[in-house]
Design a protein around this motif. Structure first.
Motif, PDB file in Angstrom:
ATOM      1  N   LEU B 107       0.851  -1.188   0.000  1.00 22.16           N
ATOM      2  CA  LEU B 107       0.000   0.000   0.000  1.00 22.16           C
ATOM      3  C   LEU B 107       0.888   1.239   0.000  1.00 22.16           C
ATOM      4  O   LEU B 107       1.892   1.298   0.710  1.00 22.16           O
ATOM      5  CB  LEU B 107      -0.900  -0.002   1.241  1.00 22.16           C
ATOM      6  N   PHE B 123      -6.876   6.290  -2.908  1.00 20.25           N
ATOM      7  CA  PHE B 123      -6.069   5.120  -2.542  1.00 20.25           C
ATOM      8  C   PHE B 123      -5.073   4.762  -3.654  1.00 20.25           C
ATOM      9  O   PHE B 123      -5.448   4.729  -4.824  1.00 20.25           O
ATOM     10  CB  PHE B 123      -6.974   3.907  -2.290  1.00 20.25           C
ATOM     11  N   TRP B 125      -1.772   1.921  -4.515  1.00 18.54           N
ATOM     12  CA  TRP B 125      -0.976   0.770  -4.084  1.00 18.54           C
ATOM     13  C   TRP B 125      -0.070   0.312  -5.226  1.00 18.54           C
ATOM     14  O   TRP B 125      -0.243   0.733  -6.373  1.00 18.54           O
ATOM     15  CB  TRP B 125      -1.874  -0.379  -3.609  1.00 18.54           C
ATOM     16  N   TYR B 134      -7.901  -6.239  -8.690  1.00 16.30           N
ATOM     17  CA  TYR B 134      -7.678  -6.027  -7.257  1.00 16.30           C
ATOM     18  C   TYR B 134      -9.018  -5.860  -6.551  1.00 16.30           C
ATOM     19  O   TYR B 134      -9.991  -5.404  -7.160  1.00 16.30           O
ATOM     20  CB  TYR B 134      -6.841  -4.759  -7.024  1.00 16.30           C
ATOM     21  N   LEU B 136     -10.444  -3.862  -3.402  1.00 11.33           N
ATOM     22  CA  LEU B 136     -10.155  -2.831  -2.407  1.00 11.33           C
ATOM     23  C   LEU B 136     -11.249  -2.859  -1.340  1.00 11.33           C
ATOM     24  O   LEU B 136     -12.438  -2.858  -1.664  1.00 11.33           O
ATOM     25  CB  LEU B 136     -10.111  -1.460  -3.080  1.00 11.33           C
ATOM     26  N   THR B 137     -10.855  -2.900  -0.072  1.00 13.16           N
ATOM     27  CA  THR B 137     -11.828  -2.982   1.018  1.00 13.16           C
ATOM     28  C   THR B 137     -11.518  -1.932   2.077  1.00 13.16           C
ATOM     29  O   THR B 137     -10.350  -1.731   2.421  1.00 13.16           O
ATOM     30  CB  THR B 137     -11.797  -4.378   1.681  1.00 13.16           C
ATOM     31  N   THR B 148     -16.449  -2.187  -0.302  1.00  8.78           N
ATOM     32  CA  THR B 148     -15.492  -3.018  -1.041  1.00  8.78           C
ATOM     33  C   THR B 148     -15.841  -3.010  -2.522  1.00  8.78           C
ATOM     34  O   THR B 148     -17.022  -2.880  -2.885  1.00  8.78           O
ATOM     35  CB  THR B 148     -15.460  -4.467  -0.502  1.00  8.78           C
ATOM     36  N   THR B 154      -4.369   0.426 -10.157  1.00 11.22           N
ATOM     37  CA  THR B 154      -3.690   0.405  -8.854  1.00 11.22           C
ATOM     38  C   THR B 154      -3.945   1.697  -8.070  1.00 11.22           C
ATOM     39  O   THR B 154      -3.164   2.053  -7.183  1.00 11.22           O
ATOM     40  CB  THR B 154      -2.178   0.209  -9.023  1.00 11.22           C
ATOM     41  N   TRP B 172      -7.903   0.097   5.531  1.00 11.87           N
ATOM     42  CA  TRP B 172      -8.130  -0.360   4.159  1.00 11.87           C
ATOM     43  C   TRP B 172      -7.086  -1.400   3.788  1.00 11.87           C
ATOM     44  O   TRP B 172      -5.979  -1.414   4.340  1.00 11.87           O
ATOM     45  CB  TRP B 172      -8.134   0.813   3.189  1.00 11.87           C
ATOM     46  N   HIS B 173      -7.442  -2.288   2.902  1.00 12.17           N
ATOM     47  CA  HIS B 173      -6.487  -3.259   2.396  1.00 12.17           C
ATOM     48  C   HIS B 173      -6.857  -3.641   0.973  1.00 12.17           C
ATOM     49  O   HIS B 173      -7.980  -3.380   0.516  1.00 12.17           O
ATOM     50  CB  HIS B 173      -6.430  -4.504   3.294  1.00 12.17           C
ATOM     51  N   VAL B 174      -5.900  -4.228   0.287  1.00 15.36           N
ATOM     52  CA  VAL B 174      -6.094  -4.609  -1.114  1.00 15.36           C
ATOM     53  C   VAL B 174      -5.712  -6.076  -1.283  1.00 15.36           C
ATOM     54  O   VAL B 174      -4.688  -6.518  -0.763  1.00 15.36           O
ATOM     55  CB  VAL B 174      -5.209  -3.741  -2.046  1.00 15.36           C
TER      56      VAL B 174
END
Lengths: 243, 195
Positions: B107, B123, B125, B134, B136-137, B148, B154, B172-174
């Motif tokens: 990230l 965002f 990454w 991807y 994204l959440t 999400t 990216t 957040w995470h991917v």
């Protein structure tokens, strides 16, 4: 941009992103991050939920570790409860320390910490160390000395066997010569030989632990090292392992 | 380290090969002479290798992903053999699949719990070379998912319909989605919406 809100750690808890020693970047799994955030937020209900999530995610692994030390169901469950209790102690000090500087995957770290806690629990309960292979038993198994000297045919064993002090003297001489020869090889090679012949790990296990591409590469390296040690012993005038 | 035994962190790092060169060399030096630590590292390496695997995907999808992986390896090997260098291709595929530490999405922004205006929230990454898309959440700080979406680029700007409250912290995470059904995950990163 700086962080300046209510999320400021109240107990100097660690920040989330981490860099391990010398550039190896690792990140704990999401469950641990949520857990650390809950600790920082100082909200008991949030912390309880995060703890439950963490326990749910790692219970199978911790039980696996407990079963490696204890045999009966009751003992395993007691040890598992002890691990959780210790991980939770002092505001989860161990987990916070791991999160500050993760040097491995969380699961591997949990294996090491969980096993240490199990052994600690064993000592508390039974007042002695967990029974493993004793050093004496292990010494009986040591084969390195035999392997680095020339093959000896059984029927050619000397008719005049040494006894008593002479035998002890000869054994000590062999051991000292071997120690001198081992000092000449590098640390990683010495560790490889110890793991193979003192600890009797399989070539596959050694490959995984020391980063060899395959078990075949371990065998090849061991054979090269044995040949080198053999030459070193011959230079010291040792040509047979038979005392 | 010569006199003290390995810490739990050092031992786990030695097993995972995630220590720096210098620290690993010191650990190896200690292990070469310390029977107790060698016993422990051997036992823990065995336990880690035989540890139960997390069930992250339904069995059917795991089977599909497994078959897809086999096909991918076969195709990769065949194309490499055609180039006359089978071992290099085989090793790369194997290394990529066996190294959870390297298969990871990085990230870029927002990270480090920054405080940021909602209108500036964008965002970003790093690209995962194996990704076909991807996911994204965004979660709130209790871990509840609030938004999400699957995206192909990216970077992504959260639409206005995703309501984030001022002065609140979010995670957040991917997940990078691979063609063989596997995923590479980023760690979560925190940010806070400015008041």
């Amino acid at each position: 941009m700086t962080f300046d809100g209510h999320f400021e750690p109240r107990h100097a808890y660690p920040p989330l992103p981490r860099v391990a020693d010398e550039g190896t970047v690792t990140e704990p799994p999401r469950s641990l991050d949520r857990f650390i955030i809950a600790l920082a937020a100082d909200d008991p209900s949030q912390l309880e939920a995060a703890w439950r999530g963490f326990v749910a995610e790692h219970t199978r692994l911790l039980l696996h570790v407990a079963r490696s030390v204890f045999k009966t169901h009751d003992e395993v469950m007691d040890a598992y409860a002890y691990i959780l209790e210790e991980l939770r102690a002092n505001d989860c000090r161990r987990l916070r320390e791991f999160a500050t500087d993760p040097r491995s995957r969380l699961s591997t770290w949990l294996v090491v910490v969980g096993r240490r806690l199990c052994l600690d629990f064993y000592r508390r309960r039974y007042g002695r160390d967990h029974g493993g292979t004793s050093r004496d038993q292990r010494a009986m198994r040591r084969r390195l000395q035999d392997l680095i000297v020339e093959d000896v045919e059984v029927h050619e064993l000397p008719a005049t066997r040494m006894v008593g002090a002479d035998l002890l003297m000869r054994q000590m001489e062999l051991r000292n010569a071997l120690d001198r020869a081992l000092e000449e090889v590098g640390v990683s090679d010495r560790l490889l030989l110890r793991l193979r012949f003192d600890d009797e790990l399989s070539a596959q296990e050694i490959a995984r632990l020391l980063g060899f591409s395959s078990a075949f590469h371990v065998y090849r390296r061991v054979n090269a090292l044995l040949a080198r040690l053999r030459r070193s012993l011959e230079a010291q005038g040792i040509e047979s392992a038979v005392p | 380290m010569e006199q003290n035994h390995l810490s739990a962190a050092e031992m786990a790092g030695f097993i995972d090969h995630t220590l720096g060169d210098e620290v690993r060399a010191r650990a190896a030096e200690h292990l070469a002479t310390c029977e107790r630590c060698r016993d422990e590292v051997a036992a823990c390496a065995r336990l880690a290798a035989s540890a139960p695997v997390k069930r992250s995907m339904p069995v059917v999808w795991r089977a599909v992903a497994g078959m897809a992986a086999v096909v991918m390896v076969a195709v990769a090997l065949r194309s490499t053999w055609n180039r006359g260098s089978p071992l290099v291709g085989e090793r790369n595929v194997a290394a990529e699949r066996s190294s959870p530490m390297t298969s990871r999405v990085r990230l870029v922004f927002p990270t480090d719990s920054v405080s940021i205006a909602r209108s500036d929230l964008h965002f970003v990454w790093r690209r995962d070379v194996r990704a076909t898309g991807y996911s994204l959440t965004v979660d709130d700080s209790s871990g509840t998912q609030i938004w999400t979406r699957e995206v192909s680029d990216t970077s992504f700007t959260l639409p206005d319909s995703a309501r984030l409250a001022p002065s609140k912290t979010y995670l957040w995470h991917v997940d990078a989605l691979h063609v063989d059904g596997s995923t590479a995950q980023s760690g979560p990163s925190a940010f806070r919406i400015a008041p």
